[in-house]
Enzyme design. Structure first.
Site, mmCIF file in Angstrom:
data_model
loop_
_atom_site.group_PDB
_atom_site.id
_atom_site.type_symbol
_atom_site.label_atom_id
_atom_site.label_comp_id
_atom_site.label_asym_id
_atom_site.label_seq_id
_atom_site.Cartn_x
_atom_site.Cartn_y
_atom_site.Cartn_z
ATOM 1 N N HIS A 1 -2.748 6.432 5.445
ATOM 2 C CA HIS A 1 -3.223 5.230 4.474
ATOM 3 C C HIS A 1 -4.713 4.785 5.249
ATOM 4 O O HIS A 1 -4.657 4.735 6.731
ATOM 5 C CB HIS A 1 -2.435 4.244 4.853
ATOM 6 C CG HIS A 1 -2.855 3.073 4.151
ATOM 7 N ND1 HIS A 1 -3.655 2.776 3.065
ATOM 8 C CD2 HIS A 1 -2.461 1.647 4.449
ATOM 9 C CE1 HIS A 1 -3.871 1.558 2.668
ATOM 10 N NE2 HIS A 1 -3.143 0.838 3.577
ATOM 11 N N ASN B 1 -10.259 0.307 2.482
ATOM 12 C CA ASN B 1 -8.905 0.258 2.261
ATOM 13 C C ASN B 1 -8.740 0.044 0.661
ATOM 14 O O ASN B 1 -8.638 -0.833 0.151
ATOM 15 C CB ASN B 1 -8.075 -0.778 2.971
ATOM 16 C CG ASN B 1 -6.767 -0.783 2.830
ATOM 17 O OD1 ASN B 1 -6.072 -0.043 1.901
ATOM 18 N ND2 ASN B 1 -5.973 -1.639 3.642
ATOM 19 N N CYS C 1 0.884 -1.097 -0.082
ATOM 20 C CA CYS C 1 0.078 -0.088 -0.029
ATOM 21 C C CYS C 1 0.745 1.179 0.096
ATOM 22 O O CYS C 1 0.493 2.327 -0.314
ATOM 23 C CB CYS C 1 -1.052 -0.019 1.108
ATOM 24 S SG CYS C 1 -2.049 -1.400 1.282
HETATM 25 N N1 ACO Z 1 -16.369 -10.370 10.781
HETATM 26 C C1 ACO Z 1 -16.416 -11.108 12.025
HETATM 27 N N2 ACO Z 1 -15.486 -11.443 12.816
HETATM 28 C C2 ACO Z 1 -14.120 -11.721 12.084
HETATM 29 C C3 ACO Z 1 -14.103 -10.979 10.812
HETATM 30 C C4 ACO Z 1 -15.009 -10.367 10.270
HETATM 31 N N3 ACO Z 1 -15.044 -10.009 9.093
HETATM 32 N N4 ACO Z 1 -12.694 -10.958 10.499
HETATM 33 C C5 ACO Z 1 -12.093 -11.726 11.533
HETATM 34 N N5 ACO Z 1 -13.291 -11.977 12.592
HETATM 35 C C6 ACO Z 1 -12.921 -12.649 13.710
HETATM 36 C C7 ACO Z 1 -11.501 -13.323 13.969
HETATM 37 O O1 ACO Z 1 -12.036 -14.673 13.235
HETATM 38 C C8 ACO Z 1 -11.177 -13.428 15.429
HETATM 39 O O2 ACO Z 1 -12.243 -14.704 15.818
HETATM 40 P P1 ACO Z 1 -11.564 -15.503 17.043
HETATM 41 O O3 ACO Z 1 -11.217 -14.696 18.090
HETATM 42 O O4 ACO Z 1 -12.707 -16.531 17.284
HETATM 43 O O5 ACO Z 1 -10.419 -16.127 16.547
HETATM 44 C C9 ACO Z 1 -11.789 -12.338 15.945
HETATM 45 O O6 ACO Z 1 -12.485 -11.666 15.025
HETATM 46 C C10 ACO Z 1 -10.669 -11.106 16.174
HETATM 47 O O7 ACO Z 1 -9.865 -11.464 15.072
HETATM 48 P P2 ACO Z 1 -8.318 -10.190 15.046
HETATM 49 O O8 ACO Z 1 -7.668 -10.371 13.647
HETATM 50 O O9 ACO Z 1 -7.758 -10.681 16.191
HETATM 51 O O10 ACO Z 1 -9.243 -8.894 14.874
HETATM 52 P P3 ACO Z 1 -8.579 -7.640 15.236
HETATM 53 O O11 ACO Z 1 -9.169 -6.660 16.098
HETATM 54 O O12 ACO Z 1 -7.094 -7.541 14.910
HETATM 55 O O13 ACO Z 1 -9.348 -6.903 13.481
HETATM 56 C C11 ACO Z 1 -8.438 -6.294 11.327
HETATM 57 C C12 ACO Z 1 -8.712 -7.286 12.306
HETATM 58 C C13 ACO Z 1 -9.611 -5.386 11.231
HETATM 59 C C14 ACO Z 1 -8.021 -7.117 10.183
HETATM 60 C C15 ACO Z 1 -7.258 -5.580 11.908
HETATM 61 O O14 ACO Z 1 -6.426 -6.440 12.478
HETATM 62 C C16 ACO Z 1 -6.689 -4.778 10.848
HETATM 63 O O15 ACO Z 1 -6.933 -3.777 10.557
HETATM 64 N N6 ACO Z 1 -5.207 -5.022 10.730
HETATM 65 C C17 ACO Z 1 -4.470 -4.404 9.876
HETATM 66 C C18 ACO Z 1 -4.701 -4.658 8.489
HETATM 67 C C19 ACO Z 1 -4.201 -3.667 7.495
HETATM 68 O O16 ACO Z 1 -4.163 -2.491 7.954
HETATM 69 N N7 ACO Z 1 -3.749 -3.817 6.328
HETATM 70 C C20 ACO Z 1 -3.137 -2.801 5.524
HETATM 71 C C21 ACO Z 1 -2.242 -3.177 4.715
HETATM 72 S S1 ACO Z 1 -2.864 -4.000 3.263
HETATM 73 C C22 ACO Z 1 -1.856 -3.953 1.729
HETATM 74 O O17 ACO Z 1 -0.631 -3.632 1.901
HETATM 75 C C23 ACO Z 1 -2.195 -4.660 0.618
#
Ligand code: ACO
Length: 334
Positions: free
Chosen positions: A261, A291, A118
């Site tokens: 971003h 995103n 990104c």
């Molecule tokens: N809906 C419901 N539940 C979900 C979903 C969803 N869409 N996605 C994941 N969960 C669940 C997981 O399975 C997990 O369940 P579990 O506890 O039973 O295992 C729970 O929600 C918590 O998952 P986490 O991954 O710990 O959630 P987190 O609070 O970290 O949020 C997220 C996830 C939104 C992806 C966050 O980590 C994030 O934004 N990370 C950064 C991603 C990013 O910025 N990427 C940019 C770069 S992209 C590029 O360069 C192409």
């Protein structure tokens, strides 16, 4: 030394484009095991735009580019170079930039895609600014564009709720005194390649050539260790931004608008809190667009300019992070 020397260089015009199909969180509830509440609470995203069948990254790049050129008052024939930050090019080769050069009729311009997660469009902006500052080139079109929806597994709730398609573009050229143009004061580009496994798309290239097995394993889809990315960004970005601004001779409080971003509102909010900056200083449009990877900072910058949020004299920081892991920041003065 992050300060940009040489000739003054500025953003002379900006543009953006999104494809026509809106996908809401409620639509996603029907596709995967998720909820509007989870997506909004964990990310801040409410809708995203998804390219209709047949619409390519080069198509929305062209639309955004034409707007940027018009707003800058520059014709395609004046361009010396076209750089496109993208992780979802129409094809690995030819580049999106080369197709764009042909379609715009930018007859004297060179063209290249910049791929760095990104952060690719920020890298492209920094490269473009350096070329203009050096005096080698006068006008450069920098685009950030994605149709990541084609590379996302719509059965994977970990990724499909996050991404959206779109394009943003700017024309860089010699700084002008009249009008609202963002003069590039400096930038810093970083990478931590030891974390290259956090965001990947492994299939179909040299390491895993396309085969029935790679398709069965879904290696042609984006994979992300979201929580590890979240922790990496929260740990690395605040001290990085603090250090960058310090080297530039400024403090976080001097910055009027932060163009981050647009990955996750919780990340932006956490970074601002650690920097001691009020939330209102962040430009936020991820609720509408999700995103959009390389398009994200370019679209947010464009919207902040045209909405009148950015005013003459404002200092603006643009900062991104992404697969690699790569990250960086640029300071502009409007
Ligand atoms: N809906 C419901 N539940 C979900 C979903 C969803 N869409 N996605 C994941 N969960 C669940 C997981 O399975 C997990 O369940 P579990 O506890 O039973 O295992 C729970 O929600 C918590 O998952 P986490 O991954 O710990 O959630 P987190 O609070 O970290 O949020 C997220 C996830 C939104 C992806 C966050 O980590 C994030 O934004 N990370 C950064 C991603 C990013 O910025 N990427 C940019 C770069 S992209 C590029 O360069 C192409």
């Amino acid at each position: 030394m992050p300060k940009l020397g040489g000739l003054g260089v500025a953003v002379l015009g900006s543009g953006m484009a999104v494809p026509g199909k809106v996908v809401t969180n409620q639509d996603l509830e029907k596709m995967v095991d998720t909820s509007d509440q989870w997506i909004v609470e964990r990310t801040g995203i409410r809708t995203r735009f998804v390219a209709e069948e047949g619409v390519l990254t080069s198509d929305i790049s062209e639309e955004a580019s034409r707007m940027a050129l018009e707003r800058a008052g520059i014709s395609p024939e004046d361009l010396d170079l076209i750089l496109v930050g993208t992780n979802s090019p129409d094809t690995l080769f030819p580049s999106v930039a080369a197709k764009l050069q042909g379609r715009l009729g930018a007859v004297k311009a060179g063209a290249a895609d910049v791929q760095s997660g990104c952060t690719g469009s920020l890298y492209a902006l920094a490269m473009g600014a350096s070329f203009v500052a050096s005096g080698v080139f006068k006008y450069i079109l920098v685009v950030g564009a994605e149709v990541l929806s084609r590379l996302v597994d719509w059965n994977d709730r970990n990724t499909c709720v996050l991404f959206g398609d779109g394009a943003g573009a700017v024309v860089l050229g010699p700084a002008r005194d009249e009008g609202l143009s963002g003069r590039v004061l400096g930038f810093s580009l970083k990478a931590d390649g030891a974390k290259h496994d956090l965001i990947t798309l492994m299939g179909g290239l040299v390491e895993h050539p396309a085969s029935h097995e790679t398709v069965d394993q879904g290696l042609h889809w984006v994979k992300m260790k979201g929580n590890d990315v979240f922790k990496f960004v929260n740990r690395e970005i605040p001290p990085f931004l603090d250090g960058f601004l310090g080297e530039m001779g400024f403090a976080p409080g001097d910055v009027s608008s932060w163009v981050f971003h647009q990955a996750n509102w919780r990340i932006m909010e956490g970074v601002l809190r650690r920097l001691g900056v009020p939330e209102e200083r962040a430009v936020v449009n991820l609720d509408k667009y999700g995103n959009t990877s390389c398009a994200s900072i370019m679209m947010a910058l464009h919207e902040a300019i045209v909405s009148g949020r950015i005013r003459k004299g404002d200092k603006v920081v643009i900062s991104s992070f992404g697969a690699g892991m790569t990250y960086g920041a640029m300071l502009m003065e409007f």
